[in-house]
Design a protein around this motif. Sequence first.
Motif, PDB file in Angstrom:
ATOM      1  N   GLU A  63       2.033   5.978   7.971  1.00 32.48           N
ATOM      2  CA  GLU A  63       1.340   6.692   6.912  1.00 32.48           C
ATOM      3  C   GLU A  63       0.266   5.816   6.270  1.00 32.48           C
ATOM      4  N   VAL A  64       0.629   4.545   6.067  1.00 29.93           N
ATOM      5  CA  VAL A  64      -0.351   3.642   5.448  1.00 29.93           C
ATOM      6  C   VAL A  64      -1.522   3.392   6.387  1.00 29.93           C
ATOM      7  N   ASN A  86       1.911   2.678  -3.290  1.00 28.44           N
ATOM      8  CA  ASN A  86       0.956   3.446  -4.088  1.00 28.44           C
ATOM      9  C   ASN A  86       0.648   4.810  -3.502  1.00 28.44           C
ATOM     10  N   ASN A  87       1.130   5.045  -2.286  1.00 30.17           N
ATOM     11  CA  ASN A  87       0.932   6.370  -1.709  1.00 30.17           C
ATOM     12  C   ASN A  87       1.738   7.400  -2.471  1.00 30.17           C
ATOM     13  N   SER A  88       1.210   8.564  -2.588  1.00 32.33           N
ATOM     14  CA  SER A  88       1.988   9.592  -3.265  1.00 32.33           C
ATOM     15  C   SER A  88       2.937  10.214  -2.252  1.00 32.33           C
ATOM     16  N   ASN A  89       3.988  10.775  -2.770  1.00 33.21           N
ATOM     17  CA  ASN A  89       4.959  11.396  -1.876  1.00 33.21           C
ATOM     18  C   ASN A  89       4.657  12.869  -1.631  1.00 33.21           C
ATOM     19  N   ASN A 131      -2.568   7.411   7.838  1.00 32.54           N
ATOM     20  CA  ASN A 131      -2.497   8.551   6.927  1.00 32.54           C
ATOM     21  C   ASN A 131      -1.807   9.769   7.541  1.00 32.54           C
ATOM     22  N   LYS A 177       0.834  -1.206   0.000  1.00 31.75           N
ATOM     23  CA  LYS A 177       0.000   0.000   0.000  1.00 31.75           C
ATOM     24  C   LYS A 177       0.867   1.255   0.000  1.00 31.75           C
ATOM     25  N   GLY A 178       1.972   1.168   0.754  1.00 29.99           N
ATOM     26  CA  GLY A 178       2.861   2.319   0.838  1.00 29.99           C
ATOM     27  C   GLY A 178       3.419   2.705  -0.518  1.00 29.99           C
ATOM     28  N   TYR A 191       3.054  15.876   0.011  1.00 30.02           N
ATOM     29  CA  TYR A 191       2.576  16.041   1.375  1.00 30.02           C
ATOM     30  C   TYR A 191       1.894  17.390   1.508  1.00 30.02           C
ATOM     31  N   LYS A 242       1.790  11.661   8.474  1.00 22.88           N
ATOM     32  CA  LYS A 242       3.182  11.613   8.039  1.00 22.88           C
ATOM     33  C   LYS A 242       4.088  12.159   9.135  1.00 22.88           C
TER      34      LYS A 242
END
Lengths: 124, 172, 628
Positions: C378-379, B26-29, C382, B23-24, B31, C384
Amino acid sequence: MKILKLFIIIIILITNFTKGNSNESKDNLVNKISKNIRCLICQGQSIYDSQSDFSISMRLVIKKKLEEGLTEKEIYDFLKDKYGQWITYEPEFNKKTFILWIMPILLFIIGGAILFNRLFVKKY
Amino acid sequence: MKNKILLISLILFICFCLVVLFKGLNNSNVYIPETTNKIIKEFKSRSLFSDDEISSEKILVNSDYYILNIWASWCGPCRKEHPKLMELSKNPSVKLIGINYRDNLKNAKNFVKKFGNPYSVIFVDTNGIISIELGAYGVPETIIVNKDKKIIKKFIGYLDDKSFKELNSILK
Amino acid sequence: MLANQIGYYSLILGLISSIIIIPISLKNYPQNNETINRKIISLSFFQFFFVLVSFIGLVFSFINSDFGNETVYNNSHTTKPLFYKISGTWGNHEGSLLLWLLVLTFFIFLFLVKSKSQPKKYRILTLLFQQIIIIGFFIFVLKTSNPFNYLFPTPKEGLGLNPILQDPALAIHPPILYLGFVGSSVVFSSSLAAVVQGYISKSWANHIKIWILISWFFLTIGILLGSIWAYYELGWGGFWFWDPVENVSLMPWLSLTALLHCILVLEKKTILTSWTITLSISTFVLSVSGTFLVRSGILNSVHTFANDPERGLFILFFLFFLIFLALIVFFVFHKNGNHETVKINFLSKETSILINNWFMMYFLSVVLIGTLYPIFLEVLTNEKISVGPPFYNKLILPFLVPFLIFMTFVPYLRWIKSEYNKIKIDIILLFILSFIVSFLLFKQFGFESLMISILIPFTFYLFLITAKDLLSKNKKNFSQKVSHFGFSFLVLSILLNSIFSSEIIINLKEGETFSFQGGAIKFHSLEENNGKNYKSIIGNFEIYDDKNQSIKLMPELRIYNQPSIVTSEADIKTTLFYDKFLVMNSVKNNEYFNVRYQLKSFMIWIWISTLILALGGFLSFTKRLYEK
């Protein structure tokens, strides 16, 4: 035992002496704080390490805040309020991060227990 | 038995790690911090075209919405979004306020002379302190503020068609 | 063009060799003859040869600036100096993976040649496990990161190599680091093979130790070079930033260091077998995880390569495939019963090694959790967060104190055992001496934090003890003494460096002088200069110290033409006791420059002591070669 006593005395002596020595100059404090602040537009650099516009402005803001009389902690709080937790390199200790802080120490203790068990308890 | 429990819990743990890392990936960076619902504090600076010092308290009055746009003449994307700002400036319920970020004043003046001035006022932010205190990253950045001086939306980077639509829908 | 074609097809031939090796090995495995089928060894050689040809093909494409090759186009430029054209081969994602493959195939060939005295089945199994890894990497390279992609029409000019990567230390840093990582893959495969064969024994330990030493040596040097690069090239005077990418190279190192100590026990007594295997597996798994974290772009770091989600996905699944493979092999085949029935004496070498492992695992867990936790958080929520130097300092420094104290006891364990009550006078003298020295230092300068004040005397003490050992007439375990001395020296240098370093950051115009307590900085003039692929502005500075003696420092701002990037090159004057480090940066819309002057104490000793640390491993390695 004598060594142990000597140990303790010396440690106490040293720790007492360090306390009176926190007169850091303002510039040093700016540097110290900026080392712990992430440059948000860079790839993994601190404000201190980066020469981007963001970082240069941020250093000025830190200096300004210090001149306004804010403490180091108040500055971190101010920035976290503006930019979120992501900006400081030192994660807070709260309910979302306690695992981060506790887990290594917990593992250390578990490791110690296993070791103790292996050395003193378990018989082969 | 003990070994089996260990094995199963290990496998479960590893699967958990796999899922999280997957999943991580596919997370966008990108912020974007949570900054909405914060009140804008007063800031003071000189205006670009007159040398008087002005205060935000005097500017943030008499309008339903305020749009703070952080820009600089040296920033390419700012040029790209400029026509959209010109269009916005025609909207009577909106007051568009420019914040000129770390710029050479001569270049900044030329920029608005050449491309048009959408702003009702332009604050000069030579060292970037105002922008940082607004929680900005850099240029361009667009902050929508309601009449209570509360931030309701923030666009980091230049306004493309999609975010411009979103912006307009908020203003309605 | 030709080199490119040869390279590509040679790479495919390399993969085919793998596919041929596997059935032949499987056929050879149950046969009762003593020696391995010669065909397997020659095939393994050919595989290495094909990858070598492929690699040389890529090097040629780089040297000839063949921009028909996409990798060359993306990472090279005609005006780049030859040296960096060559190092550009592995200074990018595709090329560096080809280098991984090259080392992988080379090491397994070397393993086959050098392990003739080992049981046949064990050797074949090691080869098979290694081939699984090799095939994984082949598919990865060919499918997601082919270094030989064509571009048509051929571009006239390349995009160039990021100038901060154009540095001698960084040019050799990746190959050296990979030797370390890949060396750990041999340890991984071999330990799995040994588990299947029930061959985890003294003789296995004795034979695999050499591979552990090789990996450890190269990993240490690789990390050192990366650190040197960061110090000279990134231009802000630090050498370790707790950056995630640095952490991923440190994690295998910690695990491998634990393994290196552990194998010393297994060499003498068949105990700690499960633990040794766990460490062998975790070292390589950590190496591959490092590759995953760096290449997938999941981390936010100074060093991340351009990323592509498909690549990340592939390594992620490959990584977990390896973990599961190892897990299954371990649980199915490993029998805990074949221990020697020995109780570990409390006052023995084994205890000290276990304690060493305990601390190593702690440091490893701090780094691992610190690096991965933000991703997980984060996963899952959510949110950071950043985990940086303050976190690591807070969790590592306090544990360094007991670790250092413990290290001072190690050499005396046996001695304590025999003569419990007598205490050697010289040890106490050294102990007192180190406290006096620390106290004097402290009175003179004052230390920043409590932790450092506690660390300093113990570090001094450990330093003196290890130095005394090193100089003693007894040359037993000499390589170990060298490494331990290097380590204590390293800790000491880092501490002294952090205490005595000072810096000044100011804005200066040409012709201005800035005076500070104990000296002055004079900015004489600016000069322009032209390099091969850059223009530069050089500042002429003079630094005066309190005795009015001066040195000249000339930091540079380089404007590279392709890609057009401005870098600042620090000018550093190194002496035995300190580095004078000066770097300047232009400030937008201003005629003055931002000048950063740093006095970095004992910098050179940090490099030298790390070299001494690595040298210990090297000595142990050569000694073993000599004995054979």
